[in-house]
Design a protein around this motif. Structure first.
Motif, PDB file in Angstrom:
ATOM      1  N   ILE A  81      -6.249  56.515   3.954  1.00 34.00           N
ATOM      2  CA  ILE A  81      -6.636  57.169   2.708  1.00 34.00           C
ATOM      3  C   ILE A  81      -5.406  57.900   2.183  1.00 34.00           C
ATOM      4  CG2 ILE A  81      -7.975  59.085   1.746  1.00 34.00           C
ATOM      5  CD1 ILE A  81     -10.314  58.199   3.363  1.00 34.00           C
ATOM      6  N   ALA A  82      -5.137  57.732   0.893  1.00 37.94           N
ATOM      7  CA  ALA A  82      -4.020  58.443   0.261  1.00 37.94           C
ATOM      8  C   ALA A  82      -4.332  58.588  -1.216  1.00 37.94           C
ATOM      9  CB  ALA A  82      -2.714  57.678   0.450  1.00 37.94           C
ATOM     10  N   GLU A  83      -4.074  59.759  -1.745  1.00 35.38           N
ATOM     11  CA  GLU A  83      -4.269  59.953  -3.180  1.00 35.38           C
ATOM     12  C   GLU A  83      -2.968  59.598  -3.895  1.00 35.38           C
ATOM     13  OE1 GLU A  83      -3.395  64.682  -3.532  1.00 35.38           O
ATOM     14  OE2 GLU A  83      -5.446  64.067  -3.098  1.00 35.38           O
ATOM     15  N   ASP A  84      -3.051  59.398  -5.199  1.00 37.82           N
ATOM     16  CA  ASP A  84      -1.886  58.994  -5.992  1.00 37.82           C
ATOM     17  C   ASP A  84      -0.746  60.007  -5.960  1.00 37.82           C
ATOM     18  OD1 ASP A  84      -2.930  56.560  -6.704  1.00 37.82           O
ATOM     19  OD2 ASP A  84      -3.472  57.145  -8.749  1.00 37.82           O
ATOM     20  N   LEU A  85      -1.044  61.278  -5.707  1.00 38.83           N
ATOM     21  CA  LEU A  85      -0.007  62.306  -5.707  1.00 38.83           C
ATOM     22  C   LEU A  85       0.714  62.441  -4.360  1.00 38.83           C
ATOM     23  CD1 LEU A  85      -1.822  65.096  -7.760  1.00 38.83           C
ATOM     24  CD2 LEU A  85      -0.151  63.405  -8.568  1.00 38.83           C
ATOM     25  N   HIS A  86       0.191  61.777  -3.328  1.00 37.70           N
ATOM     26  CA  HIS A  86       0.818  61.844  -2.004  1.00 37.70           C
ATOM     27  C   HIS A  86       2.224  61.252  -2.076  1.00 37.70           C
ATOM     28  CE1 HIS A  86       1.488  61.525   2.281  1.00 37.70           C
ATOM     29  NE2 HIS A  86       1.746  60.248   2.118  1.00 37.70           N
ATOM     30  N   VAL A  87       3.199  61.970  -1.525  1.00 36.10           N
ATOM     31  CA  VAL A  87       4.576  61.484  -1.496  1.00 36.10           C
ATOM     32  C   VAL A  87       4.849  60.855  -0.129  1.00 36.10           C
ATOM     33  CG1 VAL A  87       7.017  62.117  -1.667  1.00 36.10           C
ATOM     34  CG2 VAL A  87       5.327  63.218  -3.161  1.00 36.10           C
ATOM     35  N   TRP A  88       5.141  59.553  -0.148  1.00 35.22           N
ATOM     36  CA  TRP A  88       5.484  58.818   1.066  1.00 35.22           C
ATOM     37  C   TRP A  88       6.936  59.128   1.425  1.00 35.22           C
ATOM     38  CZ3 TRP A  88       1.936  55.528   3.544  1.00 35.22           C
ATOM     39  CH2 TRP A  88       0.708  55.404   2.879  1.00 35.22           C
ATOM     40  N   LYS A  89       7.214  59.226   2.717  1.00 37.04           N
ATOM     41  CA  LYS A  89       8.555  59.557   3.194  1.00 37.04           C
ATOM     42  C   LYS A  89       9.508  58.373   3.008  1.00 37.04           C
ATOM     43  CE  LYS A  89       7.048  60.417   7.174  1.00 37.04           C
ATOM     44  NZ  LYS A  89       6.805  60.624   8.563  1.00 37.04           N
ATOM     45  N   THR A  90      10.779  58.672   2.922  1.00 37.18           N
ATOM     46  CA  THR A  90      11.790  57.634   2.682  1.00 37.18           C
ATOM     47  C   THR A  90      11.826  56.588   3.788  1.00 37.18           C
ATOM     48  OG1 THR A  90      13.500  58.968   3.736  1.00 37.18           O
ATOM     49  CG2 THR A  90      13.264  59.172   1.350  1.00 37.18           C
ATOM     50  N   GLU A  91      11.457  56.957   5.013  1.00 34.85           N
ATOM     51  CA  GLU A  91      11.510  56.005   6.129  1.00 34.85           C
ATOM     52  C   GLU A  91      10.199  55.245   6.337  1.00 34.85           C
ATOM     53  OE1 GLU A  91      10.652  60.106   7.916  1.00 34.85           O
ATOM     54  OE2 GLU A  91      11.959  59.329   6.366  1.00 34.85           O
ATOM     55  N   ASP A  92       9.177  55.511   5.526  1.00 40.17           N
ATOM     56  CA  ASP A  92       7.916  54.771   5.641  1.00 40.17           C
ATOM     57  C   ASP A  92       8.135  53.314   5.249  1.00 40.17           C
ATOM     58  OD1 ASP A  92       6.525  57.029   6.481  1.00 40.17           O
ATOM     59  OD2 ASP A  92       5.818  57.526   4.470  1.00 40.17           O
ATOM     60  N   HIS A  93       7.531  52.416   6.036  1.00 38.24           N
ATOM     61  CA  HIS A  93       7.677  50.973   5.833  1.00 38.24           C
ATOM     62  C   HIS A  93       6.473  50.404   5.084  1.00 38.24           C
ATOM     63  CE1 HIS A  93      11.092  49.904   8.602  1.00 38.24           C
ATOM     64  NE2 HIS A  93      10.903  51.189   8.853  1.00 38.24           N
ATOM     65  N   PHE A  94       6.757  49.539   4.114  1.00 37.18           N
ATOM     66  CA  PHE A  94       5.727  48.843   3.346  1.00 37.18           C
ATOM     67  C   PHE A  94       5.994  47.349   3.367  1.00 37.18           C
ATOM     68  CE2 PHE A  94       4.589  52.917   1.747  1.00 37.18           C
ATOM     69  CZ  PHE A  94       3.344  52.788   1.161  1.00 37.18           C
ATOM     70  N   ILE A  95       4.921  46.584   3.281  1.00 35.38           N
ATOM     71  CA  ILE A  95       5.031  45.131   3.132  1.00 35.38           C
ATOM     72  C   ILE A  95       4.416  44.737   1.805  1.00 35.38           C
ATOM     73  CG2 ILE A  95       4.132  42.920   3.961  1.00 35.38           C
ATOM     74  CD1 ILE A  95       4.671  43.845   6.767  1.00 35.38           C
ATOM     75  N   PHE A  96       5.167  43.940   1.058  1.00 34.76           N
ATOM     76  CA  PHE A  96       4.733  43.373  -0.216  1.00 34.76           C
ATOM     77  C   PHE A  96       4.774  41.857  -0.108  1.00 34.76           C
ATOM     78  CE2 PHE A  96       6.432  47.511  -1.256  1.00 34.76           C
ATOM     79  CZ  PHE A  96       5.542  47.993  -2.209  1.00 34.76           C
ATOM     80  N   CYS A  97       4.154  41.189  -1.054  1.00 36.02           N
ATOM     81  CA  CYS A  97       4.256  39.734  -1.155  1.00 36.02           C
ATOM     82  C   CYS A  97       5.329  39.399  -2.173  1.00 36.02           C
ATOM     83  CB  CYS A  97       2.921  39.126  -1.577  1.00 36.02           C
ATOM     84  SG  CYS A  97       1.685  39.200  -0.267  1.00 36.02           S
ATOM     85  N   GLN A  98       6.139  38.411  -1.841  1.00 33.95           N
ATOM     86  CA  GLN A  98       7.179  37.994  -2.790  1.00 33.95           C
ATOM     87  C   GLN A  98       6.537  37.130  -3.865  1.00 33.95           C
ATOM     88  OE1 GLN A  98      10.827  36.698  -1.046  1.00 33.95           O
ATOM     89  NE2 GLN A  98      11.354  35.487  -2.826  1.00 33.95           N
ATOM     90  N   ARG A  99       6.836  37.469  -5.082  1.00 38.06           N
ATOM     91  CA  ARG A  99       6.303  36.725  -6.224  1.00 38.06           C
ATOM     92  C   ARG A  99       6.891  35.318  -6.227  1.00 38.06           C
ATOM     93  NH1 ARG A  99       7.473  40.090 -10.877  1.00 38.06           N
ATOM     94  NH2 ARG A  99       5.885  41.385  -9.923  1.00 38.06           N
ATOM     95  N   LYS A 100       6.057  34.344  -6.516  1.00 39.10           N
ATOM     96  CA  LYS A 100       6.545  32.961  -6.605  1.00 39.10           C
ATOM     97  C   LYS A 100       7.579  32.859  -7.702  1.00 39.10           C
ATOM     98  CE  LYS A 100       2.451  30.948  -4.701  1.00 39.10           C
ATOM     99  NZ  LYS A 100       1.361  30.040  -4.775  1.00 39.10           N
ATOM    100  N   GLY A 101       8.607  32.062  -7.448  1.00 39.01           N
ATOM    101  CA  GLY A 101       9.664  31.894  -8.422  1.00 39.01           C
ATOM    102  C   GLY A 101      10.836  32.836  -8.207  1.00 39.01           C
ATOM    103  N   TYR A 102      10.699  33.807  -7.262  1.00 41.91           N
ATOM    104  CA  TYR A 102      11.807  34.728  -6.976  1.00 41.91           C
ATOM    105  C   TYR A 102      12.531  34.279  -5.726  1.00 41.91           C
ATOM    106  CZ  TYR A 102      11.195  38.417 -10.390  1.00 41.91           C
ATOM    107  OH  TYR A 102      11.174  39.149 -11.546  1.00 41.91           O
TER     108      TYR A 102
END
Length: 176
Positions: free
Chosen positions: A155-176
């Motif tokens: 759970i996280a609200e929009d105002l929560h600030v994630w730390k610089t070392e936090d890791h995220f995974i995204f999907c690469q957009r097709k065509g990139y």
């Protein structure tokens, strides 16, 4: 063509789809993967759907600093920057499939964290948010702690600030 700011991205191709939520839950159980209450709430929500067809997605793992935020960032800032860089939010079902594909995750720290902070060694899946309710989980993250693999909801609200070392995974957009 350089797509991201200067950093080492971790890219993986994973297969998702082809399983119902029940089949996905059984596979997680077979691998002794633990779920927290928030992950169970995500699974039980009708808006969390799975694809009947198997397909491959390329994922990109990076830190908040890698996205160009040396002081941390909020979720809207993170998602906007990712979009500018040609990255998409992942379908929610990427979390369980990625957990099943990433069984050799390094051990995370067991120290006490301030409330609302991502645990050391965890990886948050940047995914479609299925409820704007602040008390409903926003997505999944992966963690290994004391030898146990976890698929956890958060759970996280929009105002929560994630730390610089936090890791995220995204999907690469097709065509990139």
């Amino acid at each position: 063509m350089k797509m991201y700011p200067d950093f080492q991205a971790i890219s993986k191709t994973i297969e998702i789809g082809g399983l119902t939520k029940l089949q996905l839950t059984r596979k997680l159980q077979q691998q002794s993967i633990s779920l927290n209450e928030y992950a169970e709430r995500l699974f039980s929500n009708d808006k969390f759907t799975t694809s009947k067809t198997k397909y491959n997605l390329k994922t990109v793992e990076l830190t908040i600093r890698n996205l160009g935020f040396p002081e941390g960032a909020t979720m809207p800032q993170i998602f906007n920057r990712a979009e500018e860089l040609g990255l998409d939010l992942c379908p929610l079902e990427v979390g369980p499939h990625l957990r099943l594909a990433y069984l050799n995750q390094p051990e995370g720290s067991t120290g006490n964290l301030p409330r609302g902070q991502a645990p050391s060694g965890s990886i948050t899946i940047a995914s479609e948010i299925i409820s704007e309710d602040d008390d409903f989980p926003k997505g999944f993250y992966l963690r290994k702690i004391n030898g146990v693999l976890w698929l956890r909801g958060y759970i996280a609200e929009d105002l929560h600030v994630w730390k610089t070392e936090d890791h995220f995974i995204f999907c690469q957009r097709k065509g990139y």
